[in-house]
Design a protein around this motif. Sequence first.
Motif, PDB file in Angstrom:
ATOM      1  N   PHE A  24       1.129  -1.484   0.032  1.00 17.33           N
ATOM      2  CA  PHE A  24      -0.335  -0.341   0.114  1.00 17.33           C
ATOM      3  C   PHE A  24       1.018   1.705   0.188  1.00 17.33           C
ATOM      4  CE2 PHE A  24      -1.834   3.501   2.205  1.00 17.33           C
ATOM      5  CZ  PHE A  24      -2.871   3.526   1.596  1.00 17.33           C
ATOM      6  N   GLU A  25       1.656   1.549   0.603  1.00 14.26           N
ATOM      7  CA  GLU A  25       2.859   2.494   0.741  1.00 14.26           C
ATOM      8  C   GLU A  25       2.958   2.212  -0.176  1.00 14.26           C
ATOM      9  OE1 GLU A  25       4.155   2.214   6.123  1.00 14.26           O
ATOM     10  OE2 GLU A  25       4.741   0.833   4.473  1.00 14.26           O
ATOM     11  N   LEU A  26       4.292   1.222  -1.181  1.00 13.86           N
ATOM     12  CA  LEU A  26       4.780   1.245  -2.450  1.00 13.86           C
ATOM     13  C   LEU A  26       3.463   2.270  -3.406  1.00 13.86           C
ATOM     14  CD1 LEU A  26       7.162   1.399  -4.760  1.00 13.86           C
ATOM     15  CD2 LEU A  26       5.402  -1.292  -4.610  1.00 13.86           C
ATOM     16  N   SER A  27       1.952   1.565  -3.262  1.00 15.76           N
ATOM     17  CA  SER A  27       1.455   2.195  -4.388  1.00 15.76           C
ATOM     18  C   SER A  27       1.676   3.824  -3.906  1.00 15.76           C
ATOM     19  CB  SER A  27      -0.102   1.185  -4.693  1.00 15.76           C
ATOM     20  OG  SER A  27       0.228   0.405  -4.512  1.00 15.76           O
ATOM     21  N   GLU A  28       1.260   3.848  -2.627  1.00 14.04           N
ATOM     22  CA  GLU A  28       0.742   5.218  -2.723  1.00 14.04           C
ATOM     23  C   GLU A  28       2.116   6.781  -2.836  1.00 14.04           C
ATOM     24  OE1 GLU A  28      -1.101   7.729   1.448  1.00 14.04           O
ATOM     25  OE2 GLU A  28       0.729   6.511   1.935  1.00 14.04           O
ATOM     26  N   ALA A  29       3.345   5.763  -2.404  1.00 14.78           N
ATOM     27  CA  ALA A  29       4.512   6.916  -3.013  1.00 14.78           C
ATOM     28  C   ALA A  29       4.660   7.304  -4.815  1.00 14.78           C
ATOM     29  CB  ALA A  29       5.671   5.914  -2.955  1.00 14.78           C
ATOM     30  N   ILE A  30       4.186   5.722  -5.829  1.00 14.11           N
ATOM     31  CA  ILE A  30       4.022   5.918  -6.965  1.00 14.11           C
ATOM     32  C   ILE A  30       2.550   6.923  -7.571  1.00 14.11           C
ATOM     33  CG2 ILE A  30       3.500   4.581  -9.215  1.00 14.11           C
ATOM     34  CD1 ILE A  30       4.766   1.945  -7.708  1.00 14.11           C
ATOM     35  N   GLU A  31       1.929   7.154  -6.833  1.00 16.51           N
ATOM     36  CA  GLU A  31       0.607   7.986  -6.953  1.00 16.51           C
ATOM     37  C   GLU A  31       0.991   9.692  -6.456  1.00 16.51           C
ATOM     38  OE1 GLU A  31      -2.814   9.094  -8.809  1.00 16.51           O
ATOM     39  OE2 GLU A  31      -1.931   7.070  -8.857  1.00 16.51           O
ATOM     40  N   ASN A  32       1.755   9.855  -5.643  1.00 15.13           N
ATOM     41  CA  ASN A  32       2.339  10.997  -4.817  1.00 15.13           C
ATOM     42  C   ASN A  32       3.430  11.605  -5.846  1.00 15.13           C
ATOM     43  OD1 ASN A  32       0.941  10.425  -2.714  1.00 15.13           O
ATOM     44  ND2 ASN A  32       1.722  10.305  -1.282  1.00 15.13           N
ATOM     45  N   VAL A 125       7.077   9.322 -14.519  1.00 13.47           N
ATOM     46  CA  VAL A 125       7.579   9.034 -13.453  1.00 13.47           C
ATOM     47  C   VAL A 125       8.440   8.118 -14.064  1.00 13.47           C
ATOM     48  CG1 VAL A 125       7.925   7.683 -11.871  1.00 13.47           C
ATOM     49  CG2 VAL A 125       5.487   9.130 -12.160  1.00 13.47           C
ATOM     50  N   ILE A 126      10.436   8.215 -13.716  1.00 12.98           N
ATOM     51  CA  ILE A 126      10.628   7.203 -14.025  1.00 12.98           C
ATOM     52  C   ILE A 126      11.172   6.584 -13.160  1.00 12.98           C
ATOM     53  CG2 ILE A 126      13.218   7.252 -15.623  1.00 12.98           C
ATOM     54  CD1 ILE A 126      10.549   8.522 -17.477  1.00 12.98           C
ATOM     55  N   TYR A 127      11.288   5.089 -13.497  1.00 11.20           N
ATOM     56  CA  TYR A 127      12.064   4.441 -12.128  1.00 11.20           C
ATOM     57  C   TYR A 127      13.427   4.009 -12.191  1.00 11.20           C
ATOM     58  CZ  TYR A 127      12.238  -0.542  -8.982  1.00 11.20           C
ATOM     59  OH  TYR A 127      12.709  -0.940  -8.534  1.00 11.20           O
ATOM     60  N   ILE A 195       6.474  -1.964  -9.788  1.00  3.00           N
ATOM     61  CA  ILE A 195       6.513  -0.465 -10.348  1.00  3.00           C
ATOM     62  C   ILE A 195       6.929  -0.523 -11.977  1.00  3.00           C
ATOM     63  CG2 ILE A 195       7.933   1.197 -10.063  1.00  3.00           C
ATOM     64  CD1 ILE A 195       8.836  -0.022  -7.611  1.00  3.00           C
ATOM     65  N   ILE A 196       7.515  -1.362 -12.229  1.00  2.00           N
ATOM     66  CA  ILE A 196       7.730  -2.166 -13.539  1.00  2.00           C
ATOM     67  C   ILE A 196       6.604  -1.201 -14.441  1.00  2.00           C
ATOM     68  CG2 ILE A 196       9.004  -2.619 -15.819  1.00  2.00           C
ATOM     69  CD1 ILE A 196      11.236  -3.462 -14.162  1.00  2.00           C
ATOM     70  N   SER A 197       5.439  -2.455 -14.209  1.00  2.00           N
ATOM     71  CA  SER A 197       4.073  -2.921 -15.003  1.00  2.00           C
ATOM     72  C   SER A 197       3.359  -1.611 -14.676  1.00  2.00           C
ATOM     73  CB  SER A 197       3.460  -3.924 -14.265  1.00  2.00           C
ATOM     74  OG  SER A 197       3.608  -4.164 -13.106  1.00  2.00           O
ATOM     75  N   ASN A 198       3.587  -0.714 -13.362  1.00  2.00           N
ATOM     76  CA  ASN A 198       2.585   0.190 -13.484  1.00  2.00           C
ATOM     77  C   ASN A 198       2.560   1.079 -14.270  1.00  2.00           C
ATOM     78  OD1 ASN A 198       1.416   3.504 -11.929  1.00  2.00           O
ATOM     79  ND2 ASN A 198       0.915   1.912  -9.943  1.00  2.00           N
ATOM     80  N   GLU A 199       1.053   1.693 -14.033  1.00  2.00           N
ATOM     81  CA  GLU A 199       0.940   2.704 -15.264  1.00  2.00           C
ATOM     82  C   GLU A 199       1.191   4.122 -15.591  1.00  2.00           C
ATOM     83  OE1 GLU A 199      -3.442   3.645 -14.443  1.00  2.00           O
ATOM     84  OE2 GLU A 199      -3.109   2.629 -15.977  1.00  2.00           O
ATOM     85  N   ARG A 200       1.579   3.839 -14.222  1.00  2.00           N
ATOM     86  CA  ARG A 200       2.193   6.192 -13.855  1.00  2.00           C
ATOM     87  C   ARG A 200       3.883   5.933 -13.706  1.00  2.00           C
ATOM     88  NH1 ARG A 200      -2.325   8.565 -14.190  1.00  2.00           N
ATOM     89  NH2 ARG A 200      -3.768   8.587 -11.938  1.00  2.00           N
TER      90      ARG A 200
END
Length: 458
Positions: A24-32, A125-127, A195-200
């Motif tokens: 959950f915290e990871l998803s929140e970090a990506i969205e933020n 967003v670049i990972y 993260i790699i597959s996350n659409e953001r």
Amino acid sequence: MNPTVTINPATEDVIERHTKLTNFELSEAIENCHKAYLDWRQESLESRAEVIGKIGKSLMKHKDDLAALMTKEMGKLLSQSHEEVELCAGICEYTAENGPAELADEDRDIDDETRGIITYSPIGVIYGIQPWNYPTYQVIRYSIANLMAGNGVLLKHASNVTGSGKLLQKIYEDAGLPKHLFRTLVISHEQSDTIISNERVRGVTLTGSSEAGRMIAQKAGKVLKKTVLELGSNDAYIVLADADIEAAVDVCVNGRVYNNGETCIAAKRFIVVEDIYDDFRDAYVKAMSVLTTGDPTSDEFDMGPMARKDLRDDLHKQVLDSVAKGAEILCGGEMPDGKGYFYPSTVLGNVLPGQPAYDDELFGPVASLIKAKDAEDAMRIANDSRFGLGGGILTTDTDKAIELARDHFDTGMVFINRFGLAVPNMPFGGVKDSGYGREHGGFGVKEFVNIKSLLIQK
């Protein structure tokens, strides 16, 4: 979830335990990070550059703390940790001064009725997945370029330098970078894949091994995301017959053992023409055999420990495998006793194809000596590698070296009468199994942008 534990490689003592993010915290970090990017992309190039310049100043403000932590976490000499921070501040300064011009709109004349504009728009967003050997530089190299381009940046740093990654986030935010725009993530490998597959997330960059590069490129390719890969190498340094042997030995020693020999672009294979091979070998072995290892915070030693026990074990196995296949140890090559992951400066002779010392990357202070018939044969051997990051030429005929480097060396970088380190205004990257894409020199800011064509009727 098990914490990430950092260990001092000089003492084997635990430094700190870092709690991993929940899903959950990871998803929140990506969205933020994505939300922060939506605002950041609207900032002018000049406003972004101003913040980048302040990050450089913030790095220098925290230089002592950051350098001490890097040395504590991965074992590099403290003096070289200071040099790393100074290089990173220089990269920020160069980017702040040149980034706006590199990313400015370009006008193109199409015909009498049409004009064109090319824009370089941020994409999102670049990972970044980064290694431990240059805990600050590896992060600065991709993050500063992408922040200048208007992107958001996420970082998965190597677990053994987690503290350095966290401190860099603080340094960025202290400089005035908007919160959430750069985030250090303490996560597992499984979480990294999400993260790699996350659409953001719109792009992925990795510095690491060729094997890791293949895996990341495949995962990103499945979701049609661009990658930049800076991978390993076994860089060849050619010593020609007219070389100044004393000067060549100095370059080749420093090129092999700088940063404890743990550098992707380090000098690793030394290809010497037979006319001077014996003289170079004797001088080089003598110079390497007197180097000392010890406390990296002290000025008394030439090298600190290797960064992790498994890395030292792997390196020693490569040495033993090479010897079993015909190589000879000219100095070093013995696993030391006692605390700390130290390994002696080592030179291998009679290095031939089929040995790890010839074919693979030896990521530590082990040098491979190879005899060549002449300059043409030396270049053949240098290019006889699946890697292609960097290389070097030692000679007093600079014009000839430039010709060889330009027309024959199959690498992304060539160093003439010096060993390889990054320079802010020159491109950095390789070919073949050493990856693709370029950073620095104005190239990195355009790796993850939308190069957009506008066609306007006059």
